[in-house]
Design a protein around this motif. Structure first.
Motif, PDB file in Angstrom:
ATOM      1  N   CYS A  73      17.137  34.379 -14.662  1.00 26.05           N
ATOM      2  CA  CYS A  73      16.877  33.299 -14.161  1.00 26.05           C
ATOM      3  C   CYS A  73      16.413  31.875 -14.756  1.00 26.05           C
ATOM      4  O   CYS A  73      17.212  30.878 -14.981  1.00 26.05           O
ATOM      5  N   ALA A  74      15.469  31.896 -15.728  1.00 28.16           N
ATOM      6  CA  ALA A  74      15.039  30.649 -16.444  1.00 28.16           C
ATOM      7  C   ALA A  74      16.077  30.361 -17.326  1.00 28.16           C
ATOM      8  O   ALA A  74      16.296  29.155 -17.537  1.00 28.16           O
ATOM      9  N   SER A  79      19.677  26.571 -19.055  1.00 30.24           N
ATOM     10  CA  SER A  79      21.045  26.224 -19.630  1.00 30.24           C
ATOM     11  C   SER A  79      22.073  25.342 -18.836  1.00 30.24           C
ATOM     12  O   SER A  79      22.343  24.205 -19.222  1.00 30.24           O
ATOM     13  N   MET A  80      22.147  25.878 -17.525  1.00 30.42           N
ATOM     14  CA  MET A  80      22.855  25.060 -16.714  1.00 30.42           C
ATOM     15  C   MET A  80      22.178  23.458 -16.531  1.00 30.42           C
ATOM     16  O   MET A  80      23.148  22.559 -16.582  1.00 30.42           O
ATOM     17  N   LEU A  81      21.097  23.231 -16.227  1.00 23.74           N
ATOM     18  CA  LEU A  81      20.704  22.045 -15.850  1.00 23.74           C
ATOM     19  C   LEU A  81      20.439  21.107 -17.251  1.00 23.74           C
ATOM     20  O   LEU A  81      20.555  19.785 -17.171  1.00 23.74           O
ATOM     21  N   THR A  82      20.587  21.715 -18.433  1.00 23.27           N
ATOM     22  CA  THR A  82      20.434  20.763 -19.520  1.00 23.27           C
ATOM     23  C   THR A  82      22.139  20.600 -20.124  1.00 23.27           C
ATOM     24  O   THR A  82      22.483  19.983 -21.019  1.00 23.27           O
ATOM     25  N   TYR A  92      15.267  32.413 -23.618  1.00 26.81           N
ATOM     26  CA  TYR A  92      15.865  33.681 -23.646  1.00 26.81           C
ATOM     27  C   TYR A  92      15.174  34.300 -22.278  1.00 26.81           C
ATOM     28  O   TYR A  92      15.528  35.746 -22.049  1.00 26.81           O
ATOM     29  N   ASN A  93      14.030  33.793 -22.042  1.00 25.57           N
ATOM     30  CA  ASN A  93      13.176  34.480 -21.231  1.00 25.57           C
ATOM     31  C   ASN A  93      12.356  33.401 -20.332  1.00 25.57           C
ATOM     32  O   ASN A  93      12.841  32.477 -19.953  1.00 25.57           O
ATOM     33  N   PHE A  94      11.042  33.513 -20.044  1.00 19.50           N
ATOM     34  CA  PHE A  94      10.249  32.635 -19.226  1.00 19.50           C
ATOM     35  C   PHE A  94       9.118  32.114 -19.895  1.00 19.50           C
ATOM     36  O   PHE A  94       8.269  31.228 -19.641  1.00 19.50           O
ATOM     37  N   GLN A  95       9.288  32.267 -21.300  1.00 15.64           N
ATOM     38  CA  GLN A  95       7.968  31.700 -21.972  1.00 15.64           C
ATOM     39  C   GLN A  95       8.229  30.126 -22.509  1.00 15.64           C
ATOM     40  O   GLN A  95       7.029  29.436 -22.694  1.00 15.64           O
ATOM     41  N   HIS A  96       8.960  29.731 -22.937  1.00 12.53           N
ATOM     42  CA  HIS A  96       9.392  28.330 -23.586  1.00 12.53           C
ATOM     43  C   HIS A  96      10.009  27.545 -22.806  1.00 12.53           C
ATOM     44  O   HIS A  96      10.950  27.548 -22.081  1.00 12.53           O
ATOM     45  N   PHE A 126      14.729  24.580 -10.731  1.00  7.78           N
ATOM     46  CA  PHE A 126      14.246  25.188 -12.102  1.00  7.78           C
ATOM     47  C   PHE A 126      13.346  26.479 -11.836  1.00  7.78           C
ATOM     48  O   PHE A 126      12.847  26.716 -10.888  1.00  7.78           O
ATOM     49  N   HIS A 127      13.361  27.239 -12.845  1.00  5.46           N
ATOM     50  CA  HIS A 127      12.429  28.642 -12.549  1.00  5.46           C
ATOM     51  C   HIS A 127      11.003  27.915 -12.724  1.00  5.46           C
ATOM     52  O   HIS A 127      10.618  27.345 -13.720  1.00  5.46           O
ATOM     53  N   HIS A 128      10.056  28.419 -11.670  1.00  2.74           N
ATOM     54  CA  HIS A 128       8.763  27.823 -11.727  1.00  2.74           C
ATOM     55  C   HIS A 128       7.948  28.538 -13.114  1.00  2.74           C
ATOM     56  O   HIS A 128       8.537  29.514 -13.401  1.00  2.74           O
ATOM     57  N   GLY A 129       7.182  27.811 -13.650  1.00  4.13           N
ATOM     58  CA  GLY A 129       6.344  28.452 -14.782  1.00  4.13           C
ATOM     59  C   GLY A 129       6.383  27.748 -16.246  1.00  4.13           C
ATOM     60  O   GLY A 129       6.976  26.635 -16.241  1.00  4.13           O
TER      61      GLY A 129
END
Ligand SMILES: *[C@@H]1O[C@H](CO)[C@@H](O)[C@H](O)[C@H]1NC(C)=O
Ligand SMILES: *[C@@H]1O[C@H](CO)[C@@H](O)[C@H](O)[C@H]1NC(C)=O
Ligand SMILES: *[C@@H]1O[C@H](CO)[C@@H](O)[C@H](O)[C@H]1NC(C)=O
Ligand SMILES: *[C@@H]1O[C@H](CO)[C@@H](O)[C@H](O)[C@H]1NC(C)=O
Ligand SMILES: *[C@@H]1O[C@H](CO)[C@@H](O)[C@H](O)[C@H]1NC(C)=O
Length: 510
Positions: A73-74, A79-82, A92-96, A126-129
């Motif tokens: 997801c994130a 990637s799509m939105l930018t 590559y994950n949910f952290q950054h 966006f993925h929340h978080g």
């Protein structure tokens, strides 16, 4: 003094002129489903019950070969939105959060906002978080904070009933009676209400993002949608292909973590999930899609199709048992391929117009910019002065203008997936490794006919690739093997082709 007054007048004039010009622009309704593999009746899937998507398709463009840049997801959404690849935004994950971790890159909704649009986000665009700074990139992307439905709080709570006991469980299969759920509703129902309310009184032009949470697991949906999907249609056995590199396998850790799956004692890491339960997973996935389709229908009724661009897509696909696999987290076609539907009010179609060229989700941003007639977005290159607003993709708009079949081109799609090691593990989670755990990156290229994938060594601090250390390779011929079951990479007759595709990958990701 005189000069000063003059300047103020000019500024005012410009602002007004801008506002007037902007009101003639079309609105945008940008709809995302979560983990949606495009199982739509009008596209030939007879098990799907999707009357509203079918109706939207009947007047729209359908891009049939669009691929996510990473099947998670994130990373995929950022990637799509930018309009940048995961290796540029370093997600590559949910952290950054890319703005602080990689670069202050402009997003699709931000671009519309900066061009005079009211931009609104409902649900999961966006993925929340942390990957969107816990604000869904507000205030940069959106005019107002995102509407996150209150019942999203219960997404992982035990709210599912088993037959024969009165307790509540955290199940994968979770058809519910809505009036017995917390707050007597569900997240996507709340988002639909919010979207309808927005559409009733929206200030134009607007860019409305509506992100549904389903068909992502758990399959929590009003139980009545099961009646459209006879379980007998979903019995189908798949096998794990024998010559897969182990790094290619995702052990579907998220499914195994649900109470009903846990009690099946599925062997780790390769399974299989028992056939009867597997049929139910497929059935519940399809029922979740029918549920979203009916909410979509309520929203479509509110849209003024004379001046609104409507887009429907997804962040990535989902394996429904193919390869003996479940979920996303891989470089397979079933995980990477997404539907992309675009209705253009300037070019309403009398029947679905299919465009088969290979495309990528990073193409969506420049494409929508062109359809809406906003100033074009340049291709990113290091010499560009405003390199914060640029695209690593390409606009697909010309393919919509061109009446001829525009399918025989040489476009390719690139995607990737990280792993913490060659063998599937729960800890670290090889489906969703954290940045510091990533040791391998699988890069994949899809041409019109082939998919080639290489799993190579990756340095997670310097973001460097080592093409001398390859842990596994795959080559699939989609002309004879659309489900990617026969890995041809070691066949002598394909060596030359394999080397060509590998060269292309190495050139793209040196
Ligand atoms: C990032 O870009 C936004 C939007 O253009 C701008 O408002 C903000 O100041 C920038 N942040 C930094 C740190 O440059
Ligand atoms: C991210 O959120 C934090 C905490 O709210 C805030 O201080 C910071 O400015 C935000 N980052 C950006 C780039 O806006
Ligand atoms: C799974 O394992 C547990 C504990 O060993 C056992 O009680 C249960 O019957 C097993 N379930 C199945 C479906 O085999
Ligand atoms: C943007 O361009 C400047 C030079 O104009 C360069 O120093 C910088 O590295 C570029 N940034 C990116 C992200 O390419
Ligand atoms: C980079 O973009 C600029 C502006 O669009 C263009 O003039 C230039 O030729 C491009 N450079 C390369 C190396 O593509």
């Amino acid at each position: 003094m005189k000069l000063c007054i003059f300047v103020i007048i000019v500024v005012n004039f410009n602002t007004n002129w801008f506002a007037v010009a902007a009101t003639n622009r079309p609105n945008v309704v940008f709809i995302m489903l979560d983990d949606f593999r495009g199982n739509i009746r009008a596209l030939g899937d007879d098990l799907a019950v999707t009357p509203n998507m079918d109706a939207l398709l009947s007047k729209s463009f359908y891009f049939s070969s669009v691929f996510a840049q990473q099947a998670l997801c994130a990373p995929s959404r950022n990637s799509m939105l930018t309009s940048r690849r995961p290796d540029t935004i370093l997600t590559y994950n949910f952290q950054h959060y890319w703005r602080t971790f990689a670069g202050n890159y402009t997003t699709l909704p931000q671009y519309f906002k900066e061009n005079g649009y009211q931009t609104e986000s409902i649900g999961k665009i966006f993925h929340h978080g942390p990957s969107s700074n816990k604000t869904d990139d507000y205030p940069y992307s959106w005019s107002n904070p995102t509407f996150i439905p209150s019942t999203q709080e219960y997404r992982n709570r035990p709210v599912c009933k088993n037959q024969g006991d009165d307790e509540l469980h955290r199940n994968l299969l979770c058809p519910v009676i809505v009036k017995f759920q917390p707050e007597q509703t569900l997240p996507d129902i709340q988002s639909t209400e919010a979207a309808k309310e927005f559409l009733m009184e929206a200030q134009e032009p607007f860019f409305l993002g509506i992100g549904f949470y389903k068909p992502h697991i758990p399959f929590k949906f009003p139980y009545e949608y099961l009646k459209y999907h006879d379980i007998n249609n979903f019995r189908k056995d798949f096998l794990r292909p024998f010559d897969l590199p182990q790094a290619a396998w995702n052990p579907f850790n998220d499914l195994r973590d649900r109470d009903d799956v846990k009690s099946l004692n599925v062997s780790y890491p390769f399974g299989p999930i028992p056939s009867e339960f597997a049929a139910k997973i497929r059935q519940h996935y399809y029922a979740s899609v029918t549920y979203i389709d009916s909410l979509l229908g309520e929203i479509l009724k509110m849209i003024d199709f004379t001046n609104t661009i409507v887009v429907l897509t997804s962040d990535h696909g989902w394996s429904c048992g193919e390869h003996g696999e479940w979920a996303k987290y891989s470089n397979y076609e079933v995980s990477l391929r997404v539907p992309l539907i675009i209705f253009d009010p300037e070019r309403p179609q009398s029947k679905m117009r299919r465009i088969n060229s290979i495309a990528e989700l990073i193409d969506v941003f420049p494409t929508l910019v062109d359809i809406a007639g906003l100033p074009k977005v340049s291709k990113c290159n290091n010499t560009l002065e405003d390199n914060l607003t640029c695209t690593e993709g390409k606009s697909l708009h010309h393919k919509m203008l061109n009446d001829e079949e525009n399918n025989d081109d040489n476009e390719v799609a690139f995607s990737q997936y990280p792993r913490p090691g060659t063998y599937p593990t729960k800890i670290p989670d090889s489906d969703q490794p954290k940045l510091r755990e990533i040791k391998i990156m699988g890069y994949t290229i899809r041409t019109k006919r082939f998919r080639y994938t290489a799993w190579i060594k990756f340095n997670n601090k310097k973001f460097k690739r080592n093409w001398n250390k390859i842990y596994g390779e795959e080559l699939y011929d989609h002309d004879i093997d659309d489900s990617e079951n026969i890995n041809l990479v070691h066949r002598a007759e394909f060596r030359q082709l394999k080397n060509q595709l590998k060269e292309k990958l190495m050139k793209k990701f040196p």
